[in-house]
Design a protein around this motif. Sequence first.
Motif, PDB file in Angstrom:
ATOM      1  N   GLY A 297       0.828  -1.196   0.000  1.00 29.11           N
ATOM      2  CA  GLY A 297       0.000   0.000   0.000  1.00 29.11           C
ATOM      3  C   GLY A 297       0.862   1.244   0.000  1.00 29.11           C
ATOM      4  N   TYR A 298       0.227   2.377   0.102  1.00 28.70           N
ATOM      5  CA  TYR A 298       0.958   3.642   0.111  1.00 28.70           C
ATOM      6  C   TYR A 298       0.213   4.632   0.991  1.00 28.70           C
ATOM      7  CZ  TYR A 298      -2.588   5.296  -3.202  1.00 28.70           C
ATOM      8  OH  TYR A 298      -3.776   5.646  -3.789  1.00 28.70           O
ATOM      9  N   GLY A 299       0.859   5.747   1.266  1.00 27.29           N
ATOM     10  CA  GLY A 299       0.210   6.746   2.104  1.00 27.29           C
ATOM     11  C   GLY A 299       0.884   8.091   1.998  1.00 27.29           C
ATOM     12  N   GLY A 300       0.345   9.028   2.744  1.00 32.30           N
ATOM     13  CA  GLY A 300       0.877  10.382   2.778  1.00 32.30           C
ATOM     14  C   GLY A 300       0.907  10.891   4.200  1.00 32.30           C
ATOM     15  N   ASP A 301       0.788  12.181   4.335  1.00 28.15           N
ATOM     16  CA  ASP A 301       0.887  12.816   5.645  1.00 28.15           C
ATOM     17  C   ASP A 301      -0.374  12.531   6.468  1.00 28.15           C
ATOM     18  OD1 ASP A 301       1.646  14.349   7.774  1.00 28.15           O
ATOM     19  OD2 ASP A 301       1.215  16.280   6.815  1.00 28.15           O
ATOM     20  N   GLY A 302      -0.287  11.557   7.391  1.00 31.69           N
ATOM     21  CA  GLY A 302      -1.390  11.270   8.293  1.00 31.69           C
ATOM     22  C   GLY A 302      -2.353  10.200   7.835  1.00 31.69           C
ATOM     23  N   TRP A 303      -2.040   9.482   6.741  1.00 34.84           N
ATOM     24  CA  TRP A 303      -2.962   8.459   6.251  1.00 34.84           C
ATOM     25  C   TRP A 303      -2.199   7.404   5.444  1.00 34.84           C
ATOM     26  CZ3 TRP A 303      -3.121   7.685   0.988  1.00 34.84           C
ATOM     27  CH2 TRP A 303      -2.587   8.719   0.195  1.00 34.84           C
ATOM     28  N   VAL A 304      -2.777   6.203   5.348  1.00 30.13           N
ATOM     29  CA  VAL A 304      -2.250   5.154   4.478  1.00 30.13           C
ATOM     30  C   VAL A 304      -3.417   4.411   3.832  1.00 30.13           C
ATOM     31  CG1 VAL A 304      -0.076   4.803   5.715  1.00 30.13           C
ATOM     32  CG2 VAL A 304      -2.092   3.484   6.373  1.00 30.13           C
ATOM     33  N   ARG A 305      -3.179   3.913   2.643  1.00 30.33           N
ATOM     34  CA  ARG A 305      -4.158   3.110   1.916  1.00 30.33           C
ATOM     35  C   ARG A 305      -3.808   1.639   2.105  1.00 30.33           C
ATOM     36  NH1 ARG A 305      -5.571   3.707  -4.613  1.00 30.33           N
ATOM     37  NH2 ARG A 305      -7.305   2.175  -4.678  1.00 30.33           N
ATOM     38  N   ILE A 306      -4.705   0.891   2.734  1.00 27.85           N
ATOM     39  CA  ILE A 306      -4.495  -0.524   3.038  1.00 27.85           C
ATOM     40  C   ILE A 306      -5.137  -1.367   1.935  1.00 27.85           C
ATOM     41  CG2 ILE A 306      -4.948  -2.382   4.673  1.00 27.85           C
ATOM     42  CD1 ILE A 306      -3.047  -0.318   5.765  1.00 27.85           C
TER      43      ILE A 306
ATOM     44  N   ASP B 248      -9.807  -2.336   0.415  1.00 28.41           N
ATOM     45  CA  ASP B 248      -9.166  -1.171  -0.189  1.00 28.41           C
ATOM     46  C   ASP B 248      -9.709   0.037   0.555  1.00 28.41           C
ATOM     47  OD1 ASP B 248      -8.205   0.946  -1.652  1.00 28.41           O
ATOM     48  OD2 ASP B 248      -8.951   0.258  -3.594  1.00 28.41           O
ATOM     49  N   THR B 249      -8.991   0.456   1.590  1.00 22.57           N
ATOM     50  CA  THR B 249      -9.513   1.498   2.453  1.00 22.57           C
ATOM     51  C   THR B 249      -8.374   2.337   3.008  1.00 22.57           C
ATOM     52  OG1 THR B 249     -11.055   1.885   4.287  1.00 22.57           O
ATOM     53  CG2 THR B 249      -9.432   0.152   4.587  1.00 22.57           C
ATOM     54  N   VAL B 250      -8.719   3.493   3.544  1.00 21.43           N
ATOM     55  CA  VAL B 250      -7.744   4.421   4.106  1.00 21.43           C
ATOM     56  C   VAL B 250      -7.915   4.470   5.613  1.00 21.43           C
ATOM     57  CG1 VAL B 250      -7.095   6.870   4.252  1.00 21.43           C
ATOM     58  CG2 VAL B 250      -7.553   5.826   2.023  1.00 21.43           C
ATOM     59  N   VAL B 251      -6.796   4.387   6.338  1.00 18.78           N
ATOM     60  CA  VAL B 251      -6.823   4.580   7.777  1.00 18.78           C
ATOM     61  C   VAL B 251      -5.986   5.816   8.113  1.00 18.78           C
ATOM     62  CG1 VAL B 251      -7.156   2.140   8.257  1.00 18.78           C
ATOM     63  CG2 VAL B 251      -4.841   3.054   8.219  1.00 18.78           C
ATOM     64  N   GLN B 252      -6.423   6.521   9.129  1.00 15.34           N
ATOM     65  CA  GLN B 252      -5.741   7.742   9.551  1.00 15.34           C
ATOM     66  C   GLN B 252      -4.693   7.392  10.599  1.00 15.34           C
ATOM     67  OE1 GLN B 252      -6.593  10.560   7.873  1.00 15.34           O
ATOM     68  NE2 GLN B 252      -8.084   9.272   6.788  1.00 15.34           N
ATOM     69  N   VAL B 253      -3.420   7.519  10.237  1.00 16.86           N
ATOM     70  CA  VAL B 253      -2.325   7.207  11.145  1.00 16.86           C
ATOM     71  C   VAL B 253      -1.116   8.036  10.726  1.00 16.86           C
ATOM     72  CG1 VAL B 253      -1.626   5.211   9.754  1.00 16.86           C
ATOM     73  CG2 VAL B 253      -0.927   5.358  12.151  1.00 16.86           C
ATOM     74  N   LYS B 254      -0.409   8.557  11.692  1.00 15.66           N
ATOM     75  CA  LYS B 254       0.750   9.410  11.434  1.00 15.66           C
ATOM     76  C   LYS B 254       2.011   8.561  11.411  1.00 15.66           C
ATOM     77  CE  LYS B 254       2.641  13.574  11.014  1.00 15.66           C
ATOM     78  NZ  LYS B 254       2.310  14.499   9.910  1.00 15.66           N
ATOM     79  N   LEU B 255       2.695   8.514  10.255  1.00 16.66           N
ATOM     80  CA  LEU B 255       3.917   7.746  10.098  1.00 16.66           C
ATOM     81  C   LEU B 255       4.985   8.596   9.423  1.00 16.66           C
ATOM     82  CD1 LEU B 255       2.398   4.408   8.730  1.00 16.66           C
ATOM     83  CD2 LEU B 255       3.183   4.811  11.063  1.00 16.66           C
ATOM     84  N   GLU B 256       6.233   8.304   9.721  1.00 17.36           N
ATOM     85  CA  GLU B 256       7.338   8.977   9.056  1.00 17.36           C
ATOM     86  C   GLU B 256       7.405   8.518   7.598  1.00 17.36           C
ATOM     87  OE1 GLU B 256       9.426  11.341  10.239  1.00 17.36           O
ATOM     88  OE2 GLU B 256       8.102  11.365  11.987  1.00 17.36           O
ATOM     89  N   PRO B 257       7.902   9.373   6.693  1.00 14.99           N
ATOM     90  CA  PRO B 257       8.061   8.947   5.295  1.00 14.99           C
ATOM     91  C   PRO B 257       8.973   7.728   5.181  1.00 14.99           C
ATOM     92  CG  PRO B 257       8.277  11.335   5.486  1.00 14.99           C
ATOM     93  CD  PRO B 257       8.255  10.792   6.891  1.00 14.99           C
ATOM     94  N   GLY B 258       8.695   6.894   4.189  1.00 16.02           N
ATOM     95  CA  GLY B 258       9.474   5.686   3.963  1.00 16.02           C
ATOM     96  C   GLY B 258       8.610   4.443   4.028  1.00 16.02           C
TER      97      GLY B 258
END
Length: 356
Positions: free
Chosen positions: A50-59, A125-135
Amino acid sequence: MVDSSEAFSAPQSSASRAHRAARIEDWVHARRDRSARRRGHRETVIPYSGYGGDGWVRILCRVLLSRPADPQPVSPRAKRRAERRGTGMRGWRSFTSVPVGSARVTVELGGQSFDVIADRGGVVDTVVQVKLEPGWHTATLRTAESLPVEAELNVVDPSVTFGVLSDVDDTVMVTMLPRPLLAAWNTFVLDEHARIPTPGMAVLLEKLASSRPGTPVIYLSTGAWNVAPTLSRFLSRNLYPSGVLLLTDWGPTHDRLFRSGREHKRDNLNRLAAEFPNIRWLLVGDDGQHDEEHYRQFALAHPDNVAAIAIRQLSPGEAVLAGGRSKLEDGYGGVPWAYAPDGSGLADQLSEIGVL
């Protein structure tokens, strides 16, 4: 446990409003589910990157019923047979597993836990709100019955301004089949080791991905999620850069007999533009039918999100099998285009226009 509303995918429309084909498919799946469970099959989560951005990821994952793992073979001959079954599996076998519709999947990531729901085909195929460092990060996925599995997630740095999105068939792999038969052959018949990489394309995509730190790579295809493991192994074995597969689920939906591949590509392109408004994408495809038109329309709608468009030109034989070449009649969308029959030729042109 956190039960995030953003992470909770609602089930599809009720059967009373569903397409008749979808209701029939659900009935067949229910019978197969009962039969498989009686034979000892258990829920298994198939993880996808999956992938994500600032404060979210797509599972992304899928829940299937499968046989429990066999004991490890002890004889060398048995081990060789097991290895051949594991690495040389033809695609049709991936379609024999039973999807678990509306399965509840627990996602553990970044010290938090989320419950998400699969669709009627077992796909999450959904988005969860979580704060993660880039990478790159690892999420743990499980159902109440399954063993835990790990899914890789690429969180894109907000400072990244360049990404690569590539088609698959006739772009990263050579098919040489009529388009009406292409999907069925690649999915149900062809051994994954017999798939042929497009000359020079792996080198091109790797150069593009490594030329700018943190570049996200997306492989967008109308292929079914069932073949994601096979396709991932093909990309890895042929040294394509690590990336995220965005595939689709074949079969009827609540309102139509077959899913639309064009809608799948268009919707995901538009979604990426909304999720990453600062990224300019290099769009890679081929001139056999629809890629040019998809990319042109996207460039017209989102000119600030397109760095360039690179199109692999099919050989005359490939073009005939693909049903002809696409023809752009209303201009090229105001962005640079590159045309060549292989990755090396595209690399030369992309260097000339300053993308590579």
